[in-house]
Design a protein around this motif. Structure first.
Motif, mmCIF file in Angstrom:
data_model
loop_
_atom_site.group_PDB
_atom_site.id
_atom_site.type_symbol
_atom_site.label_atom_id
_atom_site.label_comp_id
_atom_site.label_asym_id
_atom_site.label_seq_id
_atom_site.Cartn_x
_atom_site.Cartn_y
_atom_site.Cartn_z
ATOM 1 N N MET A 136 -21.469 -9.237 7.804
ATOM 2 C CA MET A 136 -21.174 -9.453 9.236
ATOM 3 C C MET A 136 -21.608 -8.221 10.027
ATOM 4 S SD MET A 136 -17.348 -11.080 8.981
ATOM 5 C CE MET A 136 -17.037 -12.216 7.629
ATOM 6 N N GLY A 137 -21.273 -7.034 9.505
ATOM 7 C CA GLY A 137 -21.658 -5.778 10.165
ATOM 8 C C GLY A 137 -23.168 -5.634 10.216
ATOM 9 N N ALA A 138 -23.828 -5.987 9.127
ATOM 10 C CA ALA A 138 -25.293 -5.857 9.077
ATOM 11 C C ALA A 138 -25.934 -6.807 10.088
ATOM 12 C CB ALA A 138 -25.786 -6.159 7.657
ATOM 13 N N ASN A 139 -25.437 -8.041 10.151
ATOM 14 C CA ASN A 139 -25.998 -9.004 11.112
ATOM 15 C C ASN A 139 -25.778 -8.546 12.549
ATOM 16 O OD1 ASN A 139 -26.950 -10.563 9.072
ATOM 17 N ND2 ASN A 139 -25.453 -12.212 9.285
ATOM 18 N N LEU A 140 -24.630 -7.930 12.788
ATOM 19 C CA LEU A 140 -24.323 -7.412 14.119
ATOM 20 C C LEU A 140 -25.345 -6.337 14.507
ATOM 21 C CD1 LEU A 140 -22.145 -7.527 16.357
ATOM 22 C CD2 LEU A 140 -20.796 -5.916 15.012
ATOM 23 N N ALA A 141 -25.674 -5.477 13.559
ATOM 24 C CA ALA A 141 -26.665 -4.420 13.824
ATOM 25 C C ALA A 141 -28.034 -5.028 14.120
ATOM 26 C CB ALA A 141 -26.740 -3.471 12.628
ATOM 27 N N LYS A 142 -28.337 -6.143 13.427
ATOM 28 C CA LYS A 142 -29.646 -6.782 13.655
ATOM 29 C C LYS A 142 -29.686 -7.460 15.017
ATOM 30 C CE LYS A 142 -30.290 -8.089 8.865
ATOM 31 N NZ LYS A 142 -29.943 -9.186 7.978
ATOM 32 N N GLU A 143 -28.538 -7.977 15.456
ATOM 33 C CA GLU A 143 -28.538 -8.790 16.674
ATOM 34 C C GLU A 143 -28.679 -7.974 17.955
ATOM 35 O OE1 GLU A 143 -25.284 -11.589 16.738
ATOM 36 O OE2 GLU A 143 -25.945 -12.564 14.895
ATOM 37 N N TYR A 144 -28.139 -6.759 17.981
ATOM 38 C CA TYR A 144 -28.197 -5.956 19.219
ATOM 39 C C TYR A 144 -28.587 -4.532 18.901
ATOM 40 C CZ TYR A 144 -25.081 -9.764 20.436
ATOM 41 O OH TYR A 144 -24.537 -10.994 20.597
ATOM 42 N N GLU A 145 -29.613 -4.075 19.573
ATOM 43 C CA GLU A 145 -30.041 -2.690 19.354
ATOM 44 C C GLU A 145 -29.264 -1.754 20.260
ATOM 45 O OE1 GLU A 145 -33.945 -1.493 19.120
ATOM 46 O OE2 GLU A 145 -34.428 -2.922 17.535
ATOM 47 N N VAL A 146 -28.923 -0.614 19.739
ATOM 48 C CA VAL A 146 -28.273 0.395 20.584
ATOM 49 C C VAL A 146 -28.533 1.761 19.949
ATOM 50 C CG1 VAL A 146 -26.042 0.159 19.389
ATOM 51 C CG2 VAL A 146 -26.078 1.072 21.698
ATOM 52 N N THR A 147 -28.654 2.768 20.793
ATOM 53 C CA THR A 147 -28.890 4.099 20.246
ATOM 54 C C THR A 147 -27.548 4.813 20.107
ATOM 55 O OG1 THR A 147 -30.776 4.043 21.724
ATOM 56 C CG2 THR A 147 -30.457 6.074 20.489
ATOM 57 N N GLY A 148 -27.313 5.336 18.933
ATOM 58 C CA GLY A 148 -26.067 6.060 18.716
ATOM 59 C C GLY A 148 -26.266 7.124 17.650
ATOM 60 N N ASP A 149 -25.232 7.941 17.425
ATOM 61 C CA ASP A 149 -25.329 8.995 16.405
ATOM 62 C C ASP A 149 -24.579 8.617 15.128
ATOM 63 O OD1 ASP A 149 -26.735 10.791 18.145
ATOM 64 O OD2 ASP A 149 -24.827 11.079 19.193
ATOM 65 N N ILE A 150 -23.405 8.006 15.311
ATOM 66 C CA ILE A 150 -22.591 7.677 14.136
ATOM 67 C C ILE A 150 -21.958 6.288 14.289
ATOM 68 C CG2 ILE A 150 -22.008 10.061 13.473
ATOM 69 C CD1 ILE A 150 -19.301 9.694 14.887
ATOM 70 N N VAL A 151 -21.611 5.683 13.142
ATOM 71 C CA VAL A 151 -20.910 4.397 13.129
ATOM 72 C C VAL A 151 -19.493 4.659 12.634
ATOM 73 C CG1 VAL A 151 -20.858 2.062 12.157
ATOM 74 C CG2 VAL A 151 -23.063 3.176 12.601
ATOM 75 N N ARG A 210 -22.483 10.082 20.168
ATOM 76 C CA ARG A 210 -22.552 8.711 20.686
ATOM 77 C C ARG A 210 -22.055 7.812 19.559
ATOM 78 N NH1 ARG A 210 -28.794 8.942 22.017
ATOM 79 N NH2 ARG A 210 -28.609 9.874 19.971
ATOM 80 N N VAL A 211 -20.900 7.239 19.786
ATOM 81 C CA VAL A 211 -20.220 6.496 18.701
ATOM 82 C C VAL A 211 -20.474 5.002 18.826
ATOM 83 C CG1 VAL A 211 -17.966 5.928 17.684
ATOM 84 C CG2 VAL A 211 -18.383 8.238 18.581
ATOM 85 N N ILE A 212 -20.872 4.393 17.715
ATOM 86 C CA ILE A 212 -20.886 2.928 17.661
ATOM 87 C C ILE A 212 -19.608 2.531 16.931
ATOM 88 C CG2 ILE A 212 -22.083 0.882 16.797
ATOM 89 C CD1 ILE A 212 -24.679 2.557 17.057
ATOM 90 N N LEU A 213 -18.709 1.921 17.680
ATOM 91 C CA LEU A 213 -17.387 1.602 17.143
ATOM 92 C C LEU A 213 -17.360 0.135 16.724
ATOM 93 C CD1 LEU A 213 -14.390 2.415 16.750
ATOM 94 C CD2 LEU A 213 -14.004 1.700 19.112
#
Ligand code: AMP
Length: 468
Positions: free
Chosen positions: A274-289, A352-355
């Protein structure tokens, strides 16, 4: 309890043993690994072949069985147990399961995970005929229906009764002669059967409880099955042939323990996808997850793996906190969310946090976590939710029966983003979720109950039809 006091929570857990010494201890161990499914009450009924004995109370399992004599008194080679979170009925001792019924000629114990959609109507009809209910939970209805059946054997009575009820149910029924297991016609709730080394049988809501007692999985109970376990072995019948798998997608997203396998699919691995698909669906620039502990950690690690960004421990959960729903007011509950989670300044400061969170229900948690991260120095917080927008209540066994409670039912993504104070907000698509779980079903049908996200309920809702 009013809706204000009561928070959303998971449903119940059931566990049963047939043909094993120390069935009481095995049941205790099994229930312990199902504690995440319900913390309001717990109980065990054991059968020594002559008599069924029970002990149950409000509280966590360890609180209920706080003295050894409580468990020791439950002798016999078979038992059923239950951990409860009320989906219907109040939080009072009468509603704590298993329910044990003493008839002049027999005893029957019952443990139920799920929620019936026509229990109110049936209860009214039965009461008009003079039946008296001793609990306000919907689970008792089945026993009354069994009792009024004119069929000969318990199995025939059970089949007749099961055909009168609707909704979500995983039932365990214990008599001195057998352990009966029944699942609703859509298989809304997970239920698995295992075998112990000595040949005894074990039934549990989740496979993590089979592992806890050293049982090997032999069967995932299928929609519409009625299974009878006795000293003669296991017999599988269908109480209905009209079945269509629609297992609860929230089991995969949030409820089940990551080490459980549901219908052969490991929950942690599904959440990672689910997390991997979420990353594929929307691009965003961040430093950490960063994942929200503990339920979102699997999805966050999948997101990090897919995006190539480092997975960091930016939030810590205090494992010793009480549960926030116990607090009587919204303000106190919000304060206790703050106590429960802490941001790790040294990790998130200047980042820049991807939460990643598994789901948004009321939205209380997200708003606080975003603020926590900002207070700890995060320069951006991009919120990514590893499930679709939760907009429709559940009537099959999860304690969310009011649309008003669901923030996504009333607010757009842009509005929620503003309320949470995040820099951006995105949700996993329905297709992304179905793909991540990867149940084998005849496409386009997913085999999942996705009604939370699309309002497409797999059944007519009877008593709840006007609420959907
Ligand atoms: P909130 O949006 O503040 O209501 O909380 C949502 C969080 O609670 C999610 O991230 C899940 O970890 C968890 N959650 C999801 N569904 C439920 C539920 N039915 N009951 C309790 N907690 C839930």
């Amino acid at each position: 309890m009013s809706n204000e006091v009561r928070s959303l929570n998971e449903e119940c857990g059931v566990f049963g043993v047939w043909g094993a010494e120390n069935a009481n201890y095995l049941t205790y161990l099994g229930l312990h690994s199902l504690q995440h499914r319900g913390q309001e009450g717990a109980g065990i009924v054991a059968n020594d072949g002559q008599k069924l004995r029970t002990y149950r109370n409000l509280g966590l399992l360890t609180q209920v069985f706080s003295k050894p004599e409580y468990l020791n008194s439950l002798t016999g080679n078979s038992a059923i147990g239950h951990v409860r979170y009320s989906t219907a009925g109040e939080n009072k001792i009468e509603n704590v399961q298993p329910l044990l019924f003493d008839f002049t000629d027999s005893q029957i114990a019952l443990a139920h995970n799920g929620n019936l959609t026509n229990a109110i109507t049936l209860k009214r009809e039965l009461e008009d005929k003079g039946h008296i209910f001793k609990s306000s939970s919907d689970s008792e209805v089945l026993i009354h229906l069994i009792k009024i059946s004119n069929k000969k054997t318990l199995k025939e009575k059970m089949i007749e009764a099961l055909n009168k009820i609707h909704g979500g149910f995983a039932y365990l029924l214990l008599t001195k002669d057998s352990l009966m297991v029944a699942l609703d016609s859509h298989g809304f709730r997970p239920l698995s059967i295992g075998r112990l080394k000595n040949g005894g049988y074990v039934v549990a809501s989740e496979t993590c409880a089979l592992d806890a007692v050293g049982a090997i999985l032999v069967k995932n109970v299928q929609p519409g099955e009625l299974i009878t376990i006795s000293d003669l072995g296991m017999v599988v019948d269908q109480w209905t042939k009209k079945t269509k798998l629609a297992i609860c997608s929230m089991e995969f997203i949030y409820f089940a323990r990551p080490d459980s396998d549901i219908l052969g699919i490991n929950v942690h691995s599904a959440r990672k996808r689910m997390g991997a698909n979420l990353a594929k669906e929307y691009e965003v620039t961040g430093d950490i997850v960063v994942g929200v502990p503990n339920s979102s950690l699997s999805a966050a690690s999948g997101y990090a793996e897919e995006s190539g960004l480092p997975y960091e421990m930016g939030l810590i959960k205090n494992q010793y906190m009480g549960r926030e729903f116990i607090q009587p007011t919204k303000e106190l509950r919000e304060k206790s969310v703050r106590q429960k989670l802490a941001a790790v300044k040294g990790v998130v400061c200047g980042k820049r946090v991807i939460l990643v969170d598994d789901s948004i229900v009321r939205g209380t948690t997200c708003a606080y976590i975003v603020q926590l991260l900002r207070d700890a120095g995060a320069i951006e917080v991009h919120l990514r939710i590893a499930s679709p927008r939760f907009m429709h209540p559940c009537f099959y066994g999860i304690d969310i029966q009011e649309k008003d409670e669901l923030i996504a039912a009333h607010k757009s993504i842009a509005e929620m983003n503003q309320i949470f104070g995040s820099d951006s907000l995105e949700f996993l698509s329905e297709e992304g979720l179905i793909d991540a779980i990867g149940l084998e079903a005849d496409a386009p049908y997913s085999g999942l109950d996705m009604s939370y996200f699309n309002g497409d309920y797999p059944t007519y809702l009877y008593d709840y039809e006007s609420k959907k």
